[in-house]
Design a protein around this motif. Sequence first.
Motif, mmCIF file in Angstrom:
data_model
loop_
_atom_site.group_PDB
_atom_site.id
_atom_site.type_symbol
_atom_site.label_atom_id
_atom_site.label_comp_id
_atom_site.label_asym_id
_atom_site.label_seq_id
_atom_site.Cartn_x
_atom_site.Cartn_y
_atom_site.Cartn_z
ATOM 1 N N ALA A 295 116.901 -31.534 1.096
ATOM 2 C CA ALA A 295 116.848 -31.669 0.025
ATOM 3 C C ALA A 295 115.160 -32.340 -0.147
ATOM 4 O O ALA A 295 114.604 -31.798 -1.226
ATOM 5 N N SER A 296 114.713 -32.994 0.441
ATOM 6 C CA SER A 296 113.369 -33.656 0.520
ATOM 7 C C SER A 296 112.395 -32.258 0.551
ATOM 8 O O SER A 296 111.067 -32.450 0.322
ATOM 9 N N ALA A 297 112.800 -31.334 1.251
ATOM 10 C CA ALA A 297 111.733 -30.221 1.519
ATOM 11 C C ALA A 297 111.826 -29.300 0.331
ATOM 12 O O ALA A 297 110.981 -28.447 0.129
ATOM 13 N N GLN A 298 112.720 -29.444 -0.754
ATOM 14 C CA GLN A 298 112.687 -28.437 -1.793
ATOM 15 C C GLN A 298 111.980 -29.052 -2.909
ATOM 16 O O GLN A 298 111.533 -30.325 -3.217
ATOM 17 N N LEU A 299 111.088 -28.125 -3.589
ATOM 18 C CA LEU A 299 110.500 -28.523 -4.806
ATOM 19 C C LEU A 299 111.321 -28.783 -5.764
ATOM 20 O O LEU A 299 112.622 -28.369 -5.905
ATOM 21 N N SER A 300 110.699 -29.533 -6.926
ATOM 22 C CA SER A 300 111.753 -30.010 -7.985
ATOM 23 C C SER A 300 110.630 -30.172 -9.332
ATOM 24 O O SER A 300 109.405 -30.437 -9.334
ATOM 25 N N SER A 301 111.392 -29.803 -10.374
ATOM 26 C CA SER A 301 110.537 -29.721 -11.719
ATOM 27 C C SER A 301 110.228 -31.153 -12.068
ATOM 28 O O SER A 301 109.495 -31.311 -13.067
ATOM 29 N N THR A 302 111.020 -32.212 -11.700
ATOM 30 C CA THR A 302 110.889 -33.546 -12.022
ATOM 31 C C THR A 302 110.132 -34.433 -10.931
ATOM 32 O O THR A 302 110.352 -35.651 -11.030
ATOM 33 N N PHE A 303 109.515 -33.782 -10.110
ATOM 34 C CA PHE A 303 108.926 -34.247 -8.736
ATOM 35 C C PHE A 303 107.954 -35.654 -9.229
ATOM 36 O O PHE A 303 108.029 -36.815 -8.543
ATOM 37 N N TYR A 304 107.129 -35.535 -10.275
ATOM 38 C CA TYR A 304 106.272 -36.252 -10.867
ATOM 39 C C TYR A 304 106.987 -37.467 -12.079
ATOM 40 O O TYR A 304 106.201 -38.335 -12.251
ATOM 41 N N SER A 305 107.853 -37.150 -12.236
ATOM 42 C CA SER A 305 108.734 -38.002 -13.576
ATOM 43 C C SER A 305 108.379 -39.640 -13.456
ATOM 44 O O SER A 305 108.257 -40.111 -14.335
ATOM 45 N N SER A 306 108.562 -40.080 -12.202
ATOM 46 C CA SER A 306 108.346 -41.392 -11.931
ATOM 47 C C SER A 306 107.016 -41.712 -11.395
ATOM 48 O O SER A 306 106.488 -42.799 -11.906
ATOM 49 N N SER A 307 106.704 -41.057 -10.538
ATOM 50 C CA SER A 307 105.251 -41.511 -9.793
ATOM 51 C C SER A 307 104.076 -41.095 -10.878
ATOM 52 O O SER A 307 103.164 -41.640 -10.465
ATOM 53 N N CYS A 308 104.121 -40.066 -11.623
ATOM 54 C CA CYS A 308 103.002 -39.633 -12.557
ATOM 55 C C CYS A 308 103.532 -39.087 -13.663
ATOM 56 O O CYS A 308 103.440 -37.668 -13.801
ATOM 57 N N PRO A 309 104.079 -39.577 -14.718
ATOM 58 C CA PRO A 309 104.831 -39.072 -15.764
ATOM 59 C C PRO A 309 103.710 -38.112 -16.621
ATOM 60 O O PRO A 309 104.258 -37.422 -17.469
ATOM 61 N N ASN A 310 102.613 -38.614 -16.740
ATOM 62 C CA ASN A 310 101.576 -37.991 -17.599
ATOM 63 C C ASN A 310 100.868 -36.714 -16.827
ATOM 64 O O ASN A 310 99.895 -36.090 -17.534
ATOM 65 N N ALA A 311 101.269 -36.464 -15.632
ATOM 66 C CA ALA A 311 100.663 -35.435 -14.782
ATOM 67 C C ALA A 311 100.528 -34.071 -15.586
ATOM 68 O O ALA A 311 99.372 -33.538 -15.656
ATOM 69 N N LEU A 312 101.673 -33.694 -15.796
ATOM 70 C CA LEU A 312 101.805 -32.168 -16.685
ATOM 71 C C LEU A 312 100.960 -32.263 -17.916
ATOM 72 O O LEU A 312 100.268 -31.296 -18.063
ATOM 73 N N SER A 313 100.926 -33.345 -18.528
ATOM 74 C CA SER A 313 100.246 -33.236 -19.991
ATOM 75 C C SER A 313 98.757 -33.319 -19.799
ATOM 76 O O SER A 313 97.972 -32.817 -20.697
ATOM 77 N N THR A 314 98.379 -34.077 -18.839
ATOM 78 C CA THR A 314 96.909 -34.009 -18.592
ATOM 79 C C THR A 314 96.473 -32.880 -17.914
ATOM 80 O O THR A 314 95.333 -32.472 -18.423
ATOM 81 N N ILE A 315 97.223 -32.209 -17.084
ATOM 82 C CA ILE A 315 96.807 -30.928 -16.817
ATOM 83 C C ILE A 315 96.772 -29.799 -17.810
ATOM 84 O O ILE A 315 95.779 -29.094 -17.960
ATOM 85 N N GLN A 316 97.734 -29.780 -18.777
ATOM 86 C CA GLN A 316 97.671 -28.986 -19.861
ATOM 87 C C GLN A 316 96.469 -29.136 -20.804
ATOM 88 O O GLN A 316 95.906 -28.171 -21.190
ATOM 89 N N THR A 317 96.250 -30.412 -21.276
ATOM 90 C CA THR A 317 95.116 -30.720 -21.925
ATOM 91 C C THR A 317 94.059 -30.086 -21.440
ATOM 92 O O THR A 317 93.137 -29.420 -21.920
ATOM 93 N N ALA A 318 93.471 -30.445 -20.065
ATOM 94 C CA ALA A 318 92.311 -29.730 -19.499
ATOM 95 C C ALA A 318 92.348 -28.607 -19.464
ATOM 96 O O ALA A 318 91.318 -27.648 -19.520
#
Length: 315
Positions: free
Chosen positions: A19-42
């Motif tokens: 399970a830990s070796a699988q990718l996940s759509s929520t991987f950064y939901s706790s560790s970096c919740p603003n990751a996706l929005s930061t990338i999108q804006t850039a």
Amino acid sequence: MASLAFSFTFSIFFFFAIASAQLSSTFYSSSCPNALSTIQTAVKAAVANEKRMGASLLRLHFHDCFVNGCDGSILLDDTSSFTGEKTALPNANSVRGFDVVDTIKSKVEAVCPKVVSCADILAVAARDSVVALGGPSWTVQLGRRDSTTASLSTANSDIPPPTSSLSALISAFSNKGLNTNEMVALSGSHTIGQARCTSFRARIYNETNINTSFATSLKSNCPSTGGDNNLAPLDTLTATVFDNNYYKNLVGNKGLLHSDQQLYNGGSTDSQVTSYSTSSSTFFSDFASAMVKMGSISPLTGSSGEIRTNCRKTN
């Protein structure tokens, strides 16, 4: 009983290891919740500044994943211990957008230091680039880690060149776990972006399965000698819009690259090209699914690799 307990414990451990070796759509939901929005804006800012950059960022992800998996290796500069992939034949004087990735990485680092990998940034930036140019969206699976080395030789051998035949394309994608239908769908990325004269000169001067007026229109900007770096759009109709015109071009024998026209040349993929040329929704759906699958090629996960703080070099 003890052996049963051990077996149960081992099974649980094995399950979590997988399970830990699988990718996940929520991987950064706790560790970096603003990751996706930061990338999108850039990405939006970069594409707004230069629409061609959308194709360049998408291509970076492709060329990364085809060399030892989606591990950010394409971003590494040469070092004393290895030669990177940037000077490989498919990449030299061609692959671009490294400065934009640097900008995205610095913005993500400012929000969440040492958390988000460069490989994941490439995967998300590819999706956001397609969306910014009017294409489909998809849920990016996350959790890739960055490689600590690169492979010039694999970049030269595994990324299919523009001279590829249909059988060579099928083989190159099959070697990465992608079937023929996925290859044809992913080739639709050529609905955006440009190619250098050196990549299509032989086609416009020597090949017969090309629209005559189309070939003639390209010759002024791509002479038989010289002008190697002069550019032409891969999709002559809408070069900066992600749509299905790439396939319409193929049906009309207006594929820019030899490898493009191979998809519609009396072979096994003609019917799929025809389908995409008449249905953008079918193409969009298949492209999105194929991008998710391509993004899952041999990722480094768990404790493998590292999270680079600078995408150009190892920590």
